[in-house]
Write a protein that holds these residues in place. Structure first.
Motif, mmCIF file in Angstrom:
data_model
loop_
_atom_site.group_PDB
_atom_site.id
_atom_site.type_symbol
_atom_site.label_atom_id
_atom_site.label_comp_id
_atom_site.label_asym_id
_atom_site.label_seq_id
_atom_site.Cartn_x
_atom_site.Cartn_y
_atom_site.Cartn_z
ATOM 1 N N LEU A 2 0.836 -1.214 0.000
ATOM 2 C CA LEU A 2 0.000 0.000 0.000
ATOM 3 C C LEU A 2 0.867 1.260 0.000
ATOM 4 N N ILE A 3 1.980 1.204 0.739
ATOM 5 C CA ILE A 3 2.912 2.349 0.760
ATOM 6 C C ILE A 3 3.489 2.582 -0.638
ATOM 7 N N LYS A 4 3.868 1.495 -1.297
ATOM 8 C CA LYS A 4 4.458 1.591 -2.650
ATOM 9 C C LYS A 4 3.555 2.313 -3.630
ATOM 10 N N VAL A 5 2.254 2.048 -3.541
ATOM 11 C CA VAL A 5 1.329 2.658 -4.513
ATOM 12 C C VAL A 5 0.708 3.956 -3.982
ATOM 13 N N GLY A 6 1.238 4.436 -2.857
ATOM 14 C CA GLY A 6 0.797 5.729 -2.328
ATOM 15 C C GLY A 6 -0.590 5.730 -1.714
ATOM 16 N N LEU A 7 -1.033 4.563 -1.242
ATOM 17 C CA LEU A 7 -2.403 4.501 -0.683
ATOM 18 C C LEU A 7 -2.436 4.306 0.835
ATOM 19 N N ALA A 8 -1.258 4.258 1.473
ATOM 20 C CA ALA A 8 -1.217 3.885 2.896
ATOM 21 C C ALA A 8 -1.900 4.892 3.827
ATOM 22 N N THR A 9 -2.086 6.125 3.373
ATOM 23 C CA THR A 9 -2.789 7.080 4.252
ATOM 24 C C THR A 9 -4.306 6.945 4.097
ATOM 25 N N LYS A 10 -4.742 6.530 2.912
ATOM 26 C CA LYS A 10 -6.190 6.398 2.657
ATOM 27 C C LYS A 10 -6.728 5.019 3.061
ATOM 28 N N VAL A 11 -5.923 3.981 2.785
ATOM 29 C CA VAL A 11 -6.372 2.606 3.057
ATOM 30 C C VAL A 11 -5.555 2.035 4.209
ATOM 31 N N LYS A 12 -6.260 1.643 5.280
ATOM 32 C CA LYS A 12 -5.575 1.113 6.464
ATOM 33 C C LYS A 12 -5.704 -0.405 6.540
#
Length: 465
Positions: free
Chosen positions: A127-137
């Motif tokens: 999720l961090i790699k694709v830049g979604l770690a702040t939106k998707v937990k």
């Protein structure tokens, strides 16, 4: 402004005849349900949720944990296919990934102990790699059996001794990444497992003898269980960690304590508290929760008990079981599924001329129940008042409907017939199945396979009777 809380629902799909995903999404929207928790990442289901605005928790089944734990590539691929693609191309509001489902249940004998944490780490990294770690937990829905109280009151709460290190590791990782602790709490199961459990303590009416914990009074099991977790988190250094109740519900059939009256009482009591933003003594604010569950599932395992197929607030066809005010719409009542297509109004029953002592009946009934669903038969259930002929008819009809009313599915040797007269009683519903929905090719082949298996077994039955 979107609400952080609001009520959620678990949408499970272990059914022989699923409602089309678009029908279920409309049902969620009509009922003001703002969040949904899934146990997998079915493409059609997620696509139907696109543009609905409903918050989604997608699930990774336990049997996939080992693969994701051992391969970063597998984690990247899973996130790309089941999260990124749906957010970017189908406008699905995915907010959580549930890594496993109750992986530390003691009945699993430690099968998933070693793979859960590495799988969680890999999904977070993807999720961090694709830049979604702040939106998707990420989160790991746990059964309430991962914590316990040595003293029998909430303040004695801590993670279960045999899995303490695993729980600490996972909880710290979740907390460090701003992810919630997800727990499933079931007062019904406590009542089911222990005849000595005080019934009133399962409900929210305040009629139970209070449990006193150092001056804090607990009048229901939910509050006591939730606060046992709060204590466990505090003791391990996670004082302000967010908690999600991943599953909470009450089944309506399959056991003497599983009925519409108790289910309605429990669910309404819980919903009234949610609507009033009333939490527990230790966490008095709003509770973030997903009802279990939205719709009955007739293919769930009944190993835990016959009630497993009856958790829905809606029957298999999207019809409400009882009055329930979710506090989300003006009518104050559940809105049924719309445009549901049923098979013909006909049932398979025991022939009038057939005799109860016919030697083929016992084998026919056990066959029908094994491949149908007889969990509504038995002591204290909705069909518990049927006579012997009624029980036999119910079994035959269940098999017949599950096989889409195919002619050969009502050919139990000289003892069955098709009728157009509804055999249902005041409390016992003889179902008519809904038209099968075929979303993907795998479902289609699954349905055909089920029919072929049924036919082969049926031929075996006929030959040996």
């Amino acid at each position: 402004m979107e609400s952080v809380y609001g009520i959620g629902a678990n949408w499970g799909t272990q059914s022989s005849h699923q409602l089309p995903p678009a029908t279920v999404v409309k049902m969620l929207t009509d009922n003001g349900i703002q969040k949904v928790k899934l146990f997998d990442s079915d493409y059609d289901t997620l696509r139907a949720l696109g543009k609905s605005g409903i918050e989604v928790m997608v699930g990774i089944p336990n049997d996939m944990l080992a693969n994701i734990a051992s391969s970063m590539k597998a984690a990247d691929k899973w996130v790309s296919k089941n999260v990124t693609d749906h957010i970017n191309n189908n406008n699905v509001n995915i907010r959580y990934v549930a890594v496993g489902n109750e992986p530390f249940l003691s009945t699993y004998n430690g099968t998933f102990l070693k793979s859960t944490f590495p799988a969680l780490q890999n999904i977070q990294a993807a999720l961090i790699k694709v830049g979604l770690a702040t939106k998707v937990k990420v989160t790991v829905p746990q059964n309430a059996d991962v914590y316990e109280s040595a003293t029998g009151v909430p303040s004695g709460g801590d993670f279960r001794a045999d899995i303490h290190d695993y729980m600490f590791q996972i909880t710290k990782f979740l907390n460090d990444n701003g992810s919630p602790f997800t727990v499933n709490i079931y007062p019904f199961i406590s009542l089911y497992l222990s005849p000595d459990f005080p019934v009133e303590y399962a409900f929210f009416d305040g009629n139970a003898t209070p449990l006193n914990d150092g001056g804090t009074s607990y009048t229901n099991m939910f509050d006591a269980n939730y606060d046992t977790l709060v204590w466990a988190l505090q003791k391990n250094g996670f004082t302000n960690m967010a908690i999600i109740v991943g599953e909470i519900g009450w089944p309506s059939d399959g056991d003497r304590n599983a009925n519409n009256q108790y289910a309605q009482r429990f669910m309404q009591g819980f919903m009234t508290r949610i609507a009033g933003n009333k939490g527990t003594p230790l966490r008095p604010g709003p509770v973030d929760a997903y009802l279990f569950s939205l719709i009955d599932e007739d293919e769930k395992s009944i190993q835990p008990g016959n009630f497993e197929r009856h958790w829905g607030v809606f029957f298999y066809d999207g019809q409400p079981k009882y009055a329930l005010n979710l506090g989300t719409n003006n009518s104050g009542a559940l809105v049924p599924a719309s445009d549901v297509k049923y098979l013909q109004r006909k049932w398979c029953v025991m022939k009038n001329s057939a005799k109860l002592d016919d030697p083929s009946i016992a084998q026919s009934v056990s066959y029908a129940c094994a491949l149908g669903d007889c969990t509504s038969l038995g002591y204290g259930t909705s069909c518990g008042d049927l006579d012997a002929r009624g029980n036999i008819s119910y079994a035959f009809n269940s098999y017949y409907q599950k096989n889409d009313q195919a002619d050969q599915a009502c050919k139990f040797p000289n003892v069955s017939m098709v009728t157009k007269e509804d055999p249902s009683t005041k409390t016992c519903r003889f179902e008519i199945m809904i038209e099968p929905y075929f979303g993907g090719a795998d479902r289609l082949t699954g349905s055909i396979r089920r029919k072929l298996v049924g036919m082969v077994l049926f031929l075996v039955l006929v030959m040996y009777v």
